[in-house]
Design an enzyme around this catalytic site. Sequence first.
Site, PDB file in Angstrom:
ATOM      1  N   ASP A  37      -0.563   1.228 -13.956  1.00 51.65           N
ATOM      2  CA  ASP A  37      -1.244   1.845 -12.812  1.00 51.65           C
ATOM      3  C   ASP A  37      -2.219   2.852 -13.387  1.00 51.65           C
ATOM      4  O   ASP A  37      -1.830   3.926 -13.831  1.00 51.65           O
ATOM      5  CB  ASP A  37      -0.203   2.515 -11.896  1.00 51.65           C
ATOM      6  CG  ASP A  37      -0.838   3.408 -10.831  1.00 51.65           C
ATOM      7  OD1 ASP A  37      -2.075   3.328 -10.626  1.00 51.65           O
ATOM      8  OD2 ASP A  37      -0.096   4.194 -10.201  1.00 51.65           O
ATOM      9  N   LYS A 100     -12.325   6.754 -13.226  1.00 43.54           N
ATOM     10  CA  LYS A 100     -12.125   5.575 -12.373  1.00 43.54           C
ATOM     11  C   LYS A 100     -13.160   5.498 -11.255  1.00 43.54           C
ATOM     12  O   LYS A 100     -13.471   4.421 -10.764  1.00 43.54           O
ATOM     13  CB  LYS A 100     -10.708   5.624 -11.791  1.00 43.54           C
ATOM     14  CG  LYS A 100     -10.294   4.360 -11.072  1.00 43.54           C
ATOM     15  CD  LYS A 100      -8.863   4.480 -10.591  1.00 43.54           C
ATOM     16  CE  LYS A 100      -8.427   3.275  -9.787  1.00 43.54           C
ATOM     17  NZ  LYS A 100      -7.027   3.393  -9.363  1.00 43.54           N
ATOM     18  N   GLU A 203      -3.580  -2.282  -5.378  1.00 44.94           N
ATOM     19  CA  GLU A 203      -2.601  -1.193  -5.312  1.00 44.94           C
ATOM     20  C   GLU A 203      -1.714  -1.255  -4.053  1.00 44.94           C
ATOM     21  O   GLU A 203      -0.489  -1.105  -4.165  1.00 44.94           O
ATOM     22  CB  GLU A 203      -3.312   0.158  -5.436  1.00 44.94           C
ATOM     23  CG  GLU A 203      -3.788   0.405  -6.857  1.00 44.94           C
ATOM     24  CD  GLU A 203      -4.848   1.478  -6.986  1.00 44.94           C
ATOM     25  OE1 GLU A 203      -5.145   2.172  -5.993  1.00 44.94           O
ATOM     26  OE2 GLU A 203      -5.394   1.633  -8.096  1.00 44.94           O
ATOM     27  N   ASP A 225      -2.016   5.619   1.518  1.00 50.77           N
ATOM     28  CA  ASP A 225      -2.037   6.204   0.171  1.00 50.77           C
ATOM     29  C   ASP A 225      -2.839   7.496   0.213  1.00 50.77           C
ATOM     30  O   ASP A 225      -4.063   7.478   0.305  1.00 50.77           O
ATOM     31  CB  ASP A 225      -2.658   5.175  -0.796  1.00 50.77           C
ATOM     32  CG  ASP A 225      -2.664   5.670  -2.244  1.00 50.77           C
ATOM     33  OD1 ASP A 225      -2.435   6.878  -2.477  1.00 50.77           O
ATOM     34  OD2 ASP A 225      -2.923   4.850  -3.145  1.00 50.77           O
TER      35      ASP A 225
END
Length: 439
Positions: A37, A100, A203, A225
């Site tokens: 992850d 990211k 994810e 999330d």
Amino acid sequence: MSGEMSMIGSVILALFLAGYLGQQYLPPPKPKVIGLDLGTTFCSVGVFHPGIGDVEVIGDDKGRKSIPSVVSFTLTEVLAGHEAQELADISQQNTIYDAKRFIGKIFEPDALMQESARYPFRVINNNSRAEFLITTNHTFSVSPEFIGSRLLLKMKKMAEKQLGVPIQKAVISVPAEFDEGQRSYTIKAANLAGLEILRVINEPTAAAMAYGLHKVDVSNVLVVDLGGGTLDVSLLSKQGGMFLTRAMAGNNKLGGQDFSQRLLQYTMEQVREQFGVEATLKEDIHHLRQTVEEAKLNLTLQPSASIRVPLRLQVPGAARGSVPKPVVFRSVITREVFEDLNQDLFQKILAPIKTVLAEGHLEKEEVDEIVLVGGSTRIPRIRSLITDYFGKEPNTSVDPDLAVVTGVAIQAGIMGGSWPLQVSAIEIPNRHLRKTNFS
Ligand SMILES: *[C@@H]1O[C@H](CO)[C@@H](O)[C@H](O)[C@H]1NC(C)=O
Ligand SMILES: *[C@@H]1O[C@H](CO)[C@@H](O)[C@H](O)[C@H]1NC(C)=O
Ligand SMILES: *[C@@H]1O[C@H](CO)[C@@H](O)[C@H](O)[C@H]1NC(C)=O
Ligand SMILES: CC(=O)N[C@H]1CO[C@H](CO)[C@@H](O)[C@@H]1O
């Protein structure tokens, strides 16, 4: 003659039996595929143990199961994770985080300038792609995928150390909204770290798998999330045993940092009321920020948090350059105060939830399971907001910081062939979906 034959036969049978029985007492095979992850702020690595049938999230040498997604360049080395994080304040320009957000993306020059204004390090434009400018003894630039590769390499080594075997294969998760370019540059980062990627999974799908929702009879799963800086909501539907992302929405400027910021503003105001002056020294503000962050975490479990911070205040009227006066700031922050301060921000969580339901053409009653991911979903008020809206409890038994890595590790177990499960694919790609963003 026939006696000899039957004796040979018995020996063969005995060897066969011994082999068969012995096999059951052999240690189970080591996992060969790891699950990764690579998050915006934290990353984790996990494996599926076929013997015990469980996921292990691998800790570093201090047992920490998440490492900060930070890479720092010094004169002599490239550090990743906690070691890099420690340099974030003293070597701001050479300590890269949030890579990211840039990986595999094509930027308009203006957009890149705006992005780079948010960071203490330098982001430059190379053919519409972002690169980070590093200056140690000389100046050079590194790509977002290089930053990713150093984090992945760190996690590969953590896994190798823990398992005692070399690792070359992995499964990795990416946000559902990642396009082909972002996916392929994420794979490139893994390749740079010496890892072959067997599968890339979304994810939210990974989080649903952490709850075993691929094995049970559910139709619609909503994944919320809420991390440090962003909110992502996905609506998944199961079709023929595989997950399909039906809709996604989010807010890329809402997360735990905003809740902490409100608390910081409140305590700064209290300091001003108690002492008649503002805290202005950098280290005092840093100290207040750390304490407030800790209080926020404590308020998840406790109804109130006591804070105590030594400060040095510049007394009004004192001569310029005179020594600041040392004081001790004390306060008690209740959960109610924290919730009041963030009331409007918490409410913003419902907008993307309503959007994914509308875009996915589902009533809220048709959502079978709600999965919470990201540290900020621990906040009791956020949980109750979601529970009240749906009239049912969300699924919270898996640590929200480790839900994604747990699911990726299960997928890695499937890919490694060590999973007593018929399915091989878990996800149907949905290339045409667009994400609605609030912010
Ligand atoms: C720009 O990107 C290209 C291709 O990835 C690379 O070869 C080159 O070194 C980069 N230029 C700079 C100035 O970093
Ligand atoms: C960095 O530069 C200094 C002075 O120019 C030099 O003495 C030193 O050896 C260099 N260090 C490295 C690691 O290149
Ligand atoms: C948070 O809780 C820990 C453990 O109970 C305690 O030691 C610490 O002082 C608390 N900090 C704040 C700011 O509430
Ligand atoms: C509220 C709750 O815990 N719901 C579900 C979480 O996920 C499992 C499936 O693994 C369900 O059985 C629970 O009912």
